[in-house]
Write a protein that holds these residues in place. Sequence first.
Motif, PDB file in Angstrom:
ATOM      1  N   SER A 225       0.882  -1.217  -0.022  1.00 31.26           N
ATOM      2  CA  SER A 225      -0.117   0.019   0.081  1.00 31.26           C
ATOM      3  C   SER A 225       0.749   1.463   0.001  1.00 31.26           C
ATOM      4  CB  SER A 225      -1.036  -0.190   1.288  1.00 31.26           C
ATOM      5  OG  SER A 225      -1.878  -1.021   1.141  1.00 31.26           O
ATOM      6  N   LEU A 226       1.799   1.193   0.784  1.00 31.71           N
ATOM      7  CA  LEU A 226       2.872   2.482   1.090  1.00 31.71           C
ATOM      8  C   LEU A 226       3.541   2.533  -0.192  1.00 31.71           C
ATOM      9  CD1 LEU A 226       3.910   4.699   2.462  1.00 31.71           C
ATOM     10  CD2 LEU A 226       5.616   3.186   3.573  1.00 31.71           C
ATOM     11  N   GLU A 227       3.959   1.640  -0.953  1.00 28.06           N
ATOM     12  CA  GLU A 227       4.812   1.678  -2.046  1.00 28.06           C
ATOM     13  C   GLU A 227       3.898   2.206  -3.431  1.00 28.06           C
ATOM     14  OE1 GLU A 227       6.333  -2.367  -2.966  1.00 28.06           O
ATOM     15  OE2 GLU A 227       8.259  -1.884  -1.584  1.00 28.06           O
ATOM     16  N   ALA A 228       2.759   1.818  -3.391  1.00 25.39           N
ATOM     17  CA  ALA A 228       1.905   2.100  -4.334  1.00 25.39           C
ATOM     18  C   ALA A 228       1.353   3.476  -4.290  1.00 25.39           C
ATOM     19  CB  ALA A 228       0.542   1.501  -4.389  1.00 25.39           C
ATOM     20  N   ILE A 229       1.189   4.141  -3.004  1.00 23.77           N
ATOM     21  CA  ILE A 229       0.862   5.759  -2.968  1.00 23.77           C
ATOM     22  C   ILE A 229       2.230   6.485  -3.230  1.00 23.77           C
ATOM     23  CG2 ILE A 229       1.019   5.521  -0.534  1.00 23.77           C
ATOM     24  CD1 ILE A 229      -1.241   7.552  -2.919  1.00 23.77           C
ATOM     25  N   VAL A 230       3.317   6.215  -2.592  1.00 25.55           N
ATOM     26  CA  VAL A 230       4.336   6.858  -2.970  1.00 25.55           C
ATOM     27  C   VAL A 230       4.806   6.944  -4.518  1.00 25.55           C
ATOM     28  CG1 VAL A 230       6.985   6.712  -2.580  1.00 25.55           C
ATOM     29  CG2 VAL A 230       5.497   6.224  -0.729  1.00 25.55           C
ATOM     30  N   GLY A 231       4.725   5.787  -5.267  1.00 22.99           N
ATOM     31  CA  GLY A 231       4.541   6.083  -6.636  1.00 22.99           C
ATOM     32  C   GLY A 231       3.753   6.725  -7.242  1.00 22.99           C
ATOM     33  N   TYR A 232       2.582   6.795  -6.677  1.00 25.41           N
ATOM     34  CA  TYR A 232       1.592   7.574  -7.370  1.00 25.41           C
ATOM     35  C   TYR A 232       1.849   9.069  -7.010  1.00 25.41           C
ATOM     36  CZ  TYR A 232      -3.143   9.323  -8.660  1.00 25.41           C
ATOM     37  OH  TYR A 232      -4.338  10.222  -8.948  1.00 25.41           O
ATOM     38  N   GLY A 293      -2.375  -5.143  13.434  1.00 25.94           N
ATOM     39  CA  GLY A 293      -3.656  -4.945  12.775  1.00 25.94           C
ATOM     40  C   GLY A 293      -4.247  -3.770  12.429  1.00 25.94           C
ATOM     41  N   ARG A 294      -4.171  -3.096  13.451  1.00 27.89           N
ATOM     42  CA  ARG A 294      -4.625  -1.723  13.332  1.00 27.89           C
ATOM     43  C   ARG A 294      -3.697  -0.877  12.459  1.00 27.89           C
ATOM     44  NH1 ARG A 294      -9.404   0.390  13.182  1.00 27.89           N
ATOM     45  NH2 ARG A 294      -9.382   2.787  13.350  1.00 27.89           N
ATOM     46  N   ALA A 295      -2.610  -0.896  12.281  1.00 25.70           N
ATOM     47  CA  ALA A 295      -1.791  -0.126  11.736  1.00 25.70           C
ATOM     48  C   ALA A 295      -1.802  -0.645  10.031  1.00 25.70           C
ATOM     49  CB  ALA A 295      -0.164  -0.395  12.156  1.00 25.70           C
ATOM     50  N   CYS A 296      -1.944  -1.609  10.140  1.00 22.83           N
ATOM     51  CA  CYS A 296      -2.126  -2.141   8.734  1.00 22.83           C
ATOM     52  C   CYS A 296      -3.422  -1.525   7.889  1.00 22.83           C
ATOM     53  CB  CYS A 296      -2.258  -3.780   8.373  1.00 22.83           C
ATOM     54  SG  CYS A 296      -2.577  -4.418   6.741  1.00 22.83           S
ATOM     55  N   PHE A 297      -4.644  -1.520   8.656  1.00 27.63           N
ATOM     56  CA  PHE A 297      -5.819  -0.911   8.391  1.00 27.63           C
ATOM     57  C   PHE A 297      -5.692   0.537   7.888  1.00 27.63           C
ATOM     58  CE2 PHE A 297      -9.745   1.373   9.390  1.00 27.63           C
ATOM     59  CZ  PHE A 297     -10.530   1.169   8.317  1.00 27.63           C
ATOM     60  N   GLU A 298      -4.884   1.397   9.042  1.00 23.23           N
ATOM     61  CA  GLU A 298      -4.743   2.516   8.738  1.00 23.23           C
ATOM     62  C   GLU A 298      -3.930   3.010   7.525  1.00 23.23           C
ATOM     63  OE1 GLU A 298      -3.142   3.492  12.662  1.00 23.23           O
ATOM     64  OE2 GLU A 298      -5.083   4.018  13.577  1.00 23.23           O
ATOM     65  N   VAL A 299      -2.776   2.348   7.248  1.00 25.45           N
ATOM     66  CA  VAL A 299      -2.055   2.488   6.148  1.00 25.45           C
ATOM     67  C   VAL A 299      -2.687   2.342   4.951  1.00 25.45           C
ATOM     68  CG1 VAL A 299       0.074   1.698   4.872  1.00 25.45           C
ATOM     69  CG2 VAL A 299       0.064   2.193   7.220  1.00 25.45           C
ATOM     70  N   ALA A 300      -3.554   1.230   4.735  1.00 26.19           N
ATOM     71  CA  ALA A 300      -4.560   0.903   3.562  1.00 26.19           C
ATOM     72  C   ALA A 300      -5.288   2.032   3.249  1.00 26.19           C
ATOM     73  CB  ALA A 300      -5.021  -0.453   3.878  1.00 26.19           C
ATOM     74  N   ARG A 301      -6.130   2.346   4.584  1.00 22.93           N
ATOM     75  CA  ARG A 301      -7.143   3.520   4.331  1.00 22.93           C
ATOM     76  C   ARG A 301      -6.579   4.661   3.791  1.00 22.93           C
ATOM     77  NH1 ARG A 301      -8.300   5.659   9.977  1.00 22.93           N
ATOM     78  NH2 ARG A 301      -6.267   6.439   9.523  1.00 22.93           N
ATOM     79  N   ASP A 302      -5.427   5.130   4.420  1.00 18.16           N
ATOM     80  CA  ASP A 302      -4.792   6.437   4.007  1.00 18.16           C
ATOM     81  C   ASP A 302      -4.180   6.306   2.540  1.00 18.16           C
ATOM     82  OD1 ASP A 302      -5.435   7.558   6.466  1.00 18.16           O
ATOM     83  OD2 ASP A 302      -3.389   7.151   7.159  1.00 18.16           O
ATOM     84  N   HIS A 303      -3.870   5.261   2.166  1.00 14.53           N
ATOM     85  CA  HIS A 303      -3.249   5.031   0.725  1.00 14.53           C
ATOM     86  C   HIS A 303      -4.417   5.233  -0.175  1.00 14.53           C
ATOM     87  CE1 HIS A 303      -4.287   1.215  -1.284  1.00 14.53           C
ATOM     88  NE2 HIS A 303      -3.254   1.626  -2.124  1.00 14.53           N
ATOM     89  N   LEU A 304      -5.643   4.563   0.291  1.00 16.75           N
ATOM     90  CA  LEU A 304      -6.920   4.629  -0.504  1.00 16.75           C
ATOM     91  C   LEU A 304      -7.204   6.275  -0.700  1.00 16.75           C
ATOM     92  CD1 LEU A 304      -9.775   2.624  -0.702  1.00 16.75           C
ATOM     93  CD2 LEU A 304     -10.166   5.026  -0.595  1.00 16.75           C
ATOM     94  N   LEU A 305      -7.252   6.871   0.373  1.00 23.58           N
ATOM     95  CA  LEU A 305      -7.880   8.585   0.420  1.00 23.58           C
ATOM     96  C   LEU A 305      -6.698   9.354  -0.447  1.00 23.58           C
ATOM     97  CD1 LEU A 305      -8.833   8.833   4.289  1.00 23.58           C
ATOM     98  CD2 LEU A 305     -10.277   8.357   2.060  1.00 23.58           C
ATOM     99  N   LEU A 306      -5.298   8.977  -0.255  1.00 23.71           N
ATOM    100  CA  LEU A 306      -4.436   9.572  -0.755  1.00 23.71           C
ATOM    101  C   LEU A 306      -4.370   9.729  -2.421  1.00 23.71           C
ATOM    102  CD1 LEU A 306      -1.186   9.579   1.751  1.00 23.71           C
ATOM    103  CD2 LEU A 306      -2.930  11.392   1.176  1.00 23.71           C
ATOM    104  N   HIS A 307      -4.921   8.587  -2.856  1.00 23.62           N
ATOM    105  CA  HIS A 307      -5.242   8.583  -3.973  1.00 23.62           C
ATOM    106  C   HIS A 307      -6.271   9.227  -4.896  1.00 23.62           C
ATOM    107  CE1 HIS A 307      -2.854   4.570  -4.312  1.00 23.62           C
ATOM    108  NE2 HIS A 307      -2.433   4.841  -5.658  1.00 23.62           N
ATOM    109  N   GLY A 308      -6.876   9.864  -3.859  1.00 19.84           N
ATOM    110  CA  GLY A 308      -8.019  10.599  -4.486  1.00 19.84           C
ATOM    111  C   GLY A 308      -9.036  10.064  -5.247  1.00 19.84           C
ATOM    112  N   GLY A 309      -9.721  10.700  -6.098  1.00 21.04           N
ATOM    113  CA  GLY A 309     -10.930  10.030  -6.921  1.00 21.04           C
ATOM    114  C   GLY A 309     -10.559   8.674  -7.464  1.00 21.04           C
ATOM    115  N   ILE A 310      -9.332   8.712  -7.863  1.00 17.76           N
ATOM    116  CA  ILE A 310      -8.974   7.302  -8.827  1.00 17.76           C
ATOM    117  C   ILE A 310      -8.994   6.121  -7.650  1.00 17.76           C
ATOM    118  CG2 ILE A 310      -6.378   7.564  -8.349  1.00 17.76           C
ATOM    119  CD1 ILE A 310      -6.248   6.105 -11.009  1.00 17.76           C
ATOM    120  N   GLY A 311      -8.737   6.379  -6.298  1.00 20.44           N
ATOM    121  CA  GLY A 311      -8.537   5.508  -5.490  1.00 20.44           C
ATOM    122  C   GLY A 311      -9.887   4.874  -5.098  1.00 20.44           C
TER     123      GLY A 311
END
Length: 348
Positions: A225-232, A293-311
């Motif tokens: 998730s982090l690698e994807a949003i950093v690349g984006y 468990g919680r950290a994984c969800f938070e990172v995946a959530r923020d990676h989705l939000l930071l992708h903006g509309g495409i996410g």
Amino acid sequence: MKLVLGQDQQELRATVRSFLAGLSPREGHRPEVYARLNGELGLSGLIIPEEYGGAGAGLTELAVVLEETGAALLPGPFLANALAAIALTQVPDKELLTAVAEGRLTATVAPLPGGSDLVTASRDGEALVDGRLAQVVNAGEADVLLAPVTRHDGVALVAIDLAGEGVTRTPLTTLDLTRSQAEVVLEGARGRVLGSPPDGIALERAWNLFSVALAAEQLGVMRASLEAIVGYAKIRVAFGRYIGSYQGVKHKLADMHCKLEQAESIVRYAAWAADESPGELPEAAALAQAYVGRACFEVARDHLLLHGGIGFTWEHDAHLYYKRAKADEVLLGPPRTHRERLADLLEL
């Protein structure tokens, strides 16, 4: 204590990552891919002792593999089969261990160490099991179910043929589109008691190992998730600037990176404890699920939000990582139960 992977473990990671590189979670479970994973790489027997045809590796090696399958969102029963293999190493059964190691049989496991209401009675040397399991991971693809049952002499682990009489499997609509679940109803289903009941201590250790294995998969989800949003963030331009140059985005990415670094240290420590320091395993396993468990969800959530509309589009993989993270977070119980368990172990 070793928190850095050795050369053999790095080579294992590279091999599994290369194998998974061309797969897409959108394609769903493909039996031929799963067969190659177990056949060419021998991953189904990775932690099974050599005397049963396995590789005899430790949980550290399994954690390396699960991190990669988590990063790839590998569909299918790999995690369920790995958890079943863990349970079988604690309550050994030659027939099942050999079949799993050779890839001839896929197993899944019900909640352990005593998280089900199944009961059993003996008749003509067989265990007849009754009860209902509301959610069993990959029960639709598995051949055998390992489940804890209540007996007169305590809790025992029973192996049940999921294609046998008295077994009803009903597929469920799940949040995680890459991992199926099913309701399993048992009405006089024939089972075979494994080990020498009562097996409370062995099942408790299996539960701790489950926690570490799941945390390893969650670590992979976090990393991908982090690698994807950093690349984006490096290619997406908004208002004439790359979005990665905005302070709000940079700070959020830094927070996500810190969570990943902490999670990796926790998982590496827990896997080391499982292999080298069993006395430290209960606390390490509880910590792994309480934090990762919680950290994984938070990172995946923020990676989705930071992708903006495409996410938020169905065509993008962001929602798949978000859903896997949430499903994994509660697979062994919500984080609060692991925090309570950790507090009890530390006598707080």
